[in-house]
Design a protein around this motif. Structure first.
Motif, mmCIF file in Angstrom:
data_model
loop_
_atom_site.group_PDB
_atom_site.id
_atom_site.type_symbol
_atom_site.label_atom_id
_atom_site.label_comp_id
_atom_site.label_asym_id
_atom_site.label_seq_id
_atom_site.Cartn_x
_atom_site.Cartn_y
_atom_site.Cartn_z
ATOM 1 N N ALA A 59 0.811 -1.213 0.000
ATOM 2 C CA ALA A 59 0.000 0.000 0.000
ATOM 3 C C ALA A 59 0.844 1.264 0.000
ATOM 4 N N ASP A 60 2.089 1.163 0.442
ATOM 5 C CA ASP A 60 2.957 2.335 0.526
ATOM 6 C C ASP A 60 4.405 1.861 0.455
ATOM 7 N N THR A 61 5.035 2.025 -0.711
ATOM 8 C CA THR A 61 6.409 1.526 -0.864
ATOM 9 C C THR A 61 7.395 2.289 0.006
ATOM 10 N N ALA A 62 7.175 3.598 0.188
ATOM 11 C CA ALA A 62 8.000 4.427 1.086
ATOM 12 C C ALA A 62 9.495 4.196 0.863
ATOM 13 N N ILE A 63 9.966 4.398 -0.358
ATOM 14 C CA ILE A 63 11.393 4.264 -0.672
ATOM 15 C C ILE A 63 12.056 5.624 -0.463
ATOM 16 N N PRO A 64 12.967 5.771 0.519
ATOM 17 C CA PRO A 64 13.622 7.066 0.734
ATOM 18 C C PRO A 64 14.445 7.472 -0.483
ATOM 19 N N ALA A 65 14.525 8.795 -0.717
ATOM 20 C CA ALA A 65 15.286 9.278 -1.861
ATOM 21 C C ALA A 65 16.764 8.969 -1.733
ATOM 22 N N ASN A 66 17.269 8.798 -0.516
ATOM 23 C CA ASN A 66 18.685 8.465 -0.335
ATOM 24 C C ASN A 66 19.004 7.030 -0.748
ATOM 25 N N ASN A 67 17.973 6.214 -0.977
ATOM 26 C CA ASN A 67 18.182 4.829 -1.416
ATOM 27 C C ASN A 67 18.133 4.710 -2.944
ATOM 28 N N SER A 68 18.510 5.756 -3.636
ATOM 29 C CA SER A 68 18.479 5.748 -5.106
ATOM 30 C C SER A 68 19.665 4.992 -5.678
ATOM 31 N N SER A 69 19.569 4.647 -6.971
ATOM 32 C CA SER A 69 20.667 4.005 -7.700
ATOM 33 C C SER A 69 20.469 4.249 -9.180
ATOM 34 N N LEU A 70 21.525 4.012 -9.944
ATOM 35 C CA LEU A 70 21.439 4.223 -11.390
ATOM 36 C C LEU A 70 21.051 2.954 -12.148
ATOM 37 N N ASP A 71 21.121 1.785 -11.501
ATOM 38 C CA ASP A 71 20.861 0.532 -12.205
ATOM 39 C C ASP A 71 19.749 -0.303 -11.586
#
Length: 846
Positions: A102-114
């Motif tokens: 219902a809410d993935t809640a992925i923090p922006a600091n957990n980003s990646s390019l691949d």
């Protein structure tokens, strides 16, 4: 059977209850006041009752039909092959939506390019889809790639997008380009996402949702979306999987080992069908042949199943437009021979297709009709055809198939047969190739291979049956042919210019259209062959007429056979006495039959005992021929010798069985486009038939004193021999074993017929008999010097004999060697020995 159900049937447990294998059964059961599953079998009850009510205001039980399906498990319980593409969702079915997050809640600091880190991965079963939607009130609205607003000149730093990575490593971006869209603040970006439609993806076993940015610690916000799994309530099966299971199942299928299946080809076909959403659901019953069931599926999907000769594996190919016409191999007059070229006429065109399909809601057949309005206007009416695609269970697929079939059936497609060299060995059914043929005004026409005839071992050519490909209709070019130079050739019939009657050899008789002889020939039955030709191009066939005796004793002329107009020509060059000849050329050709590969050339005008039959082994402008086949022997022929051209399909035999020694009286009535020649205008042709098909075949590969061939003018010089004999060897032949495969002159010996032996006659230069050696078995004989008498040069005639219940038989022809056995006899140019006045043979001095 589950124990609970077995106990209701009076058994202690499921192990003690019969399995009723081979019978499909449905049990309805229940316990008072309980609604549950017993061993996976549905039970339903009404409180305070035993069992449950099943009624419809009638005392009789209603009819029952059940919808069952098996996809992911094979009949023996093992897992299905290639399960990822085995099930195909039916688009007409209800989509079942299941919330995964219902809410993935992925923090922006957990980003990646691949997408290999920082995201959330969701796995799917075959046929399932992933739905991603932005809803209000979640943990995060949007996300920013800067630590604060206005950072380093980035006015709009809030992003409203996300990325997906599938199980195969493919990355896609959604709700914006990979670098945007950018917004001034979180609220504006969130509002944008809330307005976007849901993202739905399918076709992969897993998807990872992630934020596409370098991994940093100063991003703000994050990605909050709701994720659902979408599952079709009705699944169809991939036709490639159905065909493969039909082939490999050892219980109800064909039992083909899995190692005999080209899994790569089947997987490629399965991928294509999955991408086309081409699922089928259908029932096979034991009363129908499994081969017919497989063919029905191939008809549905427009596929071809064949054994690939390069791998020996069963291969599945689909007829699709998945090719680059610019890379296709090309057939031209330089690399192939084209026959049977034709194109459909408008009268053969279908302009309406009616497709029958199955509605899964009620299991009833329904129809879809499509029409080509332009074709209907051209033809002046509807020309309809129907297709029953009962395995199709959604209307869109049925419509697609109707349009597919209308496109192919509604076009004047070209077809032909191409005889090509083995450089095209890689062509398989469903392969595509281009055709350029100036004679027909064709340039780069895309043709689809319908079938491939690889020929017999040793054949230098391959035959391809071709059909114009509907997917290439916009590629090929047609140029207007030059104005016709056709001249009127219609004419009244006239007598054939040449007619030759003969007794058919055993090979021709055994392969004739006269079934009574082919099935059970009996001595003295024979067949008559009639070769007739004409240089009149309007004569296309002839009728063979015979005076038949009726039951009342009177006679009446009746037609007994239809004859081809046989090709006739002459040798361009001398033909030497040899076992095989190459680069043979013919000229002055008339008639309809022509020299063809594996066909026959009948050489000479000396009748049955003097003509030679040769078989063409290579037809490529000039010809290679095997000499002296069947019951004939090789001979030397001068340029200009006349020849006939026939093959196994040529019609030249009388349709009535005759008898050896019978004299036949025929009239040959030629037919033109105008009329049939009258009986009165035809000359009577008479011939006395022989024992020919019952005679033993002559010996082959006759060698005397080590020499394969000799002539009266150039005898073999054996005067220096040490042994007091001349060795003659040969290869035996058996006419009964040469009814399908023809042996060459130098092929190995074979077991002769029962009672068949070889004979050698010694004759002088005038043909007078000197000595006979008969009853010879084996493959050689030493002719003793005593057999030559006083002769200095002898002719050795080698032939076959057979004695059986039907009589004594001698081969039709013999093979001769001329051997100089004395010491230097002097021969005149007229081939006479020079005799002294005293009557002595003049001997030259060494």
């Amino acid at each position: 059977m589950p124990d609970g159900l077995a106990q209701k049937l009076g058994r202690a447990n499921g192990a003690s209850c019969p399995g009723y294998r081979g019978i499909a059964s449905i049990f309805f059961t229940g316990t008072s006041g309980l609604t549950s599953l017993i061993g996976g079998i549905l039970t339903k009850t009404v409180a305070n009752t035993r069992g449950f009510y099943w009624t419809a205001n009638t005392p009789y039980l209603p009819g029952v039909w059940a919808k069952v399906q098996r996809i992911f498990k094979r009949a023996d319980g093992t897992d299905q092959w290639y399960p990822e593409k085995a099930a195909i969702p039916n688009p007409g079915s209800v989509s079942v939506e299941t919330l995964l997050d219902a809410d993935t809640a992925i923090p922006a600091n957990n980003s990646s390019l691949d997408g290999l880190s920082g995201g959330i991965t969701f796995t799917l079963a075959a046929g399932e889809s992933l739905k991603i939607v932005k809803t209000a009130g979640l943990t995060y609205g949007a996300w920013s790639f800067t630590p604060f607003d206005g950072y380093s000149g980035f006015t709009n730093s809030w992003r409203a997008d996300f990325s997906l990575r599938d199980a195969e490593g493919n990355i896609t971006n959604h709700w914006g380009a990979p670098a945007g869209p950018f917004y001034l603040n979180d609220a504006a970006a969130t509002a944008y996402m809330l307005a976007q439609p849901a993202v739905i993806v399918t076709g992969s076993s897993a998807y990872t949702i992630f934020l596409n940015d370098a991994t940093v610690n100063d991003n703000r916000g994050g990605l909050s979306v709701a994720v659902y799994k979408l599952s079709a309530s009705v699944m169809d099966m991939n036709p490639a999987h159905i065909i493969r299971e039909c082939l490999t199942d050892t219980v109800w299928g064909m039992g083909t080992p899995a190692s005999a299946i080209d899994d790569a080809a089947f997987a490629a076909a399965a991928d294509t069908l999955f991408a086309e959403n081409f699922g089928l659901s259908l029932l096979w019953v034991r009363q129908s042949k499994i081969e017919d069931f497989v063919q029905e599926i191939l008809d549905h999907i427009q596929g071809v199943l064949y054994v690939d000769p390069s791998t020996g594996l069963l291969t599945l190919s689909l007829v699709r437009g998945d090719y680059d016409a610019g890379t296709l191999e090309e057939l031209t007059p330089d690399n192939c021979d084209l026959t049977n070229f034709s194109r459909k006429l408008w009268g053969d065109i279908v302009n309406e297709i009616i497709v029958t399909w199955t509605n899964p809601e009620n299991e009833q057949e329904e129809t879809i009709t499509v029409q080509d309005d332009a074709s209907i206007a051209t033809q002046g009416g509807v020309v309809s055809d129907s297709r029953n695609y009962y395995g199709v269970r959604n209307p869109q697929l049925a419509m697609d198939l109707a349009m597919r079939d209308l496109r192919s059936a509604g076009q004047p497609l070209a077809s032909c047969t191409a005889e090509v060299s083995r450089e095209f060995w890689s062509k398989r059914p469903a392969s595509v190739i281009k055709l350029t043929w100036p004679e027909y005004g064709i340039s780069e026409l895309v043709m689809r291979v319908q079938s491939v005839e690889y020929g017999k071992p040793g054949d230098p050519t391959i035959k391809l049956d071709l059909m114009e490909d509907v997917y290439g209709l916009d590629i090929g070019e047609y140029s207007a042919p030059p104005s016709t130079s056709w001249e009127e050739i219609s004419s009244e019939p006239e007598e054939a210019s040449e007619i030759e009657i003969f007794t058919a050899p055993f090979f021709f008789a055994a392969n004739s259209t006269v079934a009574a002889f082919v099935d059970s020939p009996e001595y003295p039955e024979v067949l008559a062959g009639v070769l007739a030709t004409s240089d009149n191009n309007d004569i296309f066939e002839a009728e063979l007429w015979d005076e038949v005796t009726l039951s009342n004793g009177t006679t009446e002329w009746q037609a007994t056979a239809t004859l081809n107009i046989i090709g006739r020509g002459t040798l361009v060059n001398d033909l030497a006495l040899e076992a095989s000849s190459t680069a043979v050329l013919f000229e002055n050709l008339i008639g309809q039959t022509v020299p063809t590969n594996s066909g026959f050339v009948i050489i000479g005008e000396a009748g049955e005992t003097g003509n030679e039959i040769a078989q063409i082994t290579l037809a490529d402008g000039d010809y290679d021929i095997a000499r002296g086949v069947l019951d004939t022997v090789p001979r030397a022929w001068p340029a200009g010798t006349k020849c006939w051209f026939v093959d196994e399909s040529t019609l030249f035999e009388d349709g009535l069985i005759r008898s050896s020694g019978e004299t036949v009286d025929y009239k040959v009535l030629t037919r033109t486009s105008v009329n049939l020649l009258t009986l009165e205008a035809a000359t009577l042709q008479s011939y006395t038939l022989t024992d020919r098909p019952w005679l033993p075949n002559r010996p082959a590969n006759v060698v005397a004193y080590g020499e394969a061939f000799s002539e009266a003018a150039l005898p073999i010089d054996a005067t220096a021999r040490v042994d007091p004999w001349i060795t003659v060897s040969w290869a035996n032949r058996n006419r009964l074993d040469e009814d399908t495969v023809i042996l060459g002159w130098t092929d190995a010996t074979m077991t002769p017929e029962t009672g068949q032996t070889t004979a050698i006659e010694v004759r002088d230069l005038d043909g007078n008999l000197v000595t006979t050696h008969d009853g010879l078995t084996g493959t050689s004989f030493d002719v003793p010097d005593a057999s030559f008498g006083i002769e200095e040069i002898v002719e050795l005639r080698v032939f076959s004999e057979r004695t059986d219940a039907d009589g004594d038989f001698v081969s039709l022809q013999y093979f001769s060697h001329w051997v100089m056995v004395g010491g230097g006899v002097r021969i005149t140019e007229a081939l006479d020995q020079r005799i002294t006045e005293g009557g002595d043979v003049r001997i030259t001095e060494d």
